[in-house]
Each structure stands twice: as C-alpha cells, then as structure tokens.
Write an enzyme that holds these catalytic residues in place. Structure first.
Site, PDB file in Angstrom:
ATOM      1  N   TYR A 102       3.742   6.230   2.824  1.00 47.59           N
ATOM      2  CA  TYR A 102       2.795   7.336   2.950  1.00 47.59           C
ATOM      3  C   TYR A 102       3.583   8.637   2.840  1.00 47.59           C
ATOM      4  O   TYR A 102       4.488   8.865   3.639  1.00 47.59           O
ATOM      5  CB  TYR A 102       2.023   7.253   4.273  1.00 47.59           C
ATOM      6  N   ARG A 127       0.814  -1.212   0.000  1.00 50.60           N
ATOM      7  CA  ARG A 127       0.000   0.000   0.000  1.00 50.60           C
ATOM      8  C   ARG A 127       0.845   1.257   0.000  1.00 50.60           C
ATOM      9  O   ARG A 127       1.948   1.285   0.515  1.00 50.60           O
ATOM     10  CB  ARG A 127      -0.886   0.040   1.253  1.00 50.60           C
ATOM     11  N   CYS A 143      -8.221   2.466 -12.076  1.00 53.55           N
ATOM     12  CA  CYS A 143      -8.440   3.700 -11.318  1.00 53.55           C
ATOM     13  C   CYS A 143      -9.893   3.742 -10.837  1.00 53.55           C
ATOM     14  O   CYS A 143     -10.802   3.363 -11.578  1.00 53.55           O
ATOM     15  CB  CYS A 143      -8.184   4.928 -12.178  1.00 53.55           C
ATOM     16  N   ARG A 165      -1.499   7.025   8.329  1.00 50.97           N
ATOM     17  CA  ARG A 165      -0.809   5.974   9.087  1.00 50.97           C
ATOM     18  C   ARG A 165       0.379   6.574   9.825  1.00 50.97           C
ATOM     19  O   ARG A 165       1.527   6.370   9.445  1.00 50.97           O
ATOM     20  CB  ARG A 165      -0.350   4.849   8.148  1.00 50.97           C
ATOM     21  N   GLU A 215     -12.425   7.078  -4.348  1.00 47.73           N
ATOM     22  CA  GLU A 215     -12.444   6.727  -2.931  1.00 47.73           C
ATOM     23  C   GLU A 215     -13.830   7.028  -2.364  1.00 47.73           C
ATOM     24  O   GLU A 215     -14.528   7.920  -2.851  1.00 47.73           O
ATOM     25  CB  GLU A 215     -11.375   7.572  -2.208  1.00 47.73           C
ATOM     26  N   ARG A 221       2.161   4.275 -16.771  1.00 44.98           N
ATOM     27  CA  ARG A 221       2.549   3.956 -18.165  1.00 44.98           C
ATOM     28  C   ARG A 221       3.809   4.716 -18.565  1.00 44.98           C
ATOM     29  O   ARG A 221       4.673   4.172 -19.240  1.00 44.98           O
ATOM     30  CB  ARG A 221       1.405   4.285 -19.123  1.00 44.98           C
ATOM     31  N   ARG A 228      -4.441   7.036  -3.445  1.00 39.63           N
ATOM     32  CA  ARG A 228      -4.003   5.792  -2.803  1.00 39.63           C
ATOM     33  C   ARG A 228      -3.665   4.769  -3.869  1.00 39.63           C
ATOM     34  O   ARG A 228      -4.263   4.758  -4.948  1.00 39.63           O
ATOM     35  CB  ARG A 228      -5.103   5.249  -1.892  1.00 39.63           C
TER      36      ARG A 228
END
Length: 127
Positions: free
Chosen positions: A107, A7, A74, A115, A77, A63, A89
């Site tokens: 992050y 992540r 894609c 986080r 959220e 790309r 994200r």
C-alpha cells in the site's frame, strides 16, 4: 501449483494519463520486488480505479513493463461514500508453490490508510 492473490493499492496525484501510469508502474514494480515475482508466474492482473480516475487504463503501464502475455483487466471501484479519492487497486493472481502468507501486500501513498496494519509493518521493515 496453487493460485495465490497479491494485493496492492496506491493513489494518483491527478486524473491524468501520466499520473495514472506513473502510479501503476510504481505499484507493480514494488509488488514484484517485495514478493520476488517473475512475470511468467503472474496468471492475471485486475486493476480497479475510483470514479475520479478515467484518463488512462492502468493495464497500459503493465504492458510498458513487458507484461505482454499476462491477461489484464481494468474496472471501476464501487463508489462508497467517504472512500479514498484517486485510488488505484491491483489484485495479482500468481502461480506459486509458496503459501499465501508468504506474500506481502503493498500500500503506497494515500492508500496506506486502507491497511494501516500493513503500512505499519512496512515502516518497521525499512527501519
């Protein structure tokens, strides 16, 4: 070989194509670097954007980094009230013999607030 998840998140300076693509490249580059990833081992990448980012698809940045054979997706959220604005994200799905805990999540920028436990570890590692 196992499929692992890696992540990452960051924030974009503005809702412009340049800002979204620049933030995406920065985050992808850092995810690859910190985890020693090779593009052929990346099974797929999922990008999500908050509602206030719609000027570009983050997959375009991947790309331009040479991720021609990686399936990219894609999406938006969930607009949770109070969430971090202009947030991008990424979830990388990676084929690896390494255990899940061998991977570092990344992050950057304003997304460090998502986080703080990981951001604190990153700061200690750099000192």
């Amino acid at each position: 070989m196992a499929l692992r998840g890696v992540r990452g998140a960051t924030t974009c300076a503005a809702n412009t194509a340049e800002a979204i693509l620049e933030a995406t490249k920065e985050l992808l580059t850092e995810l690859v670097k910190r985890n020693g990833l090779a593009v052929p081992d990346i099974a797929a990448a999922i990008f999500s954007l908050t509602d206030d980012l719609d000027a570009a698809f983050p997959a375009t940045a991947a790309r331009t980094l040479g991720w021609q054979e990686v399936p990219l997706f894609c999406c938006r959220e969930i607009p949770v009230p109070g969430s971090i604005p202009r947030c991008l994200r990424i979830l990388l799905l990676v084929n690896s013999e390494r255990p899940q805990n061998a991977f570092s999540f990344v992050y950057l920028r304003g997304a460090r607030a998502l986080r703080p436990d990981i951001a604190a570890c990153e700061s200690e590692d750099r000192e």
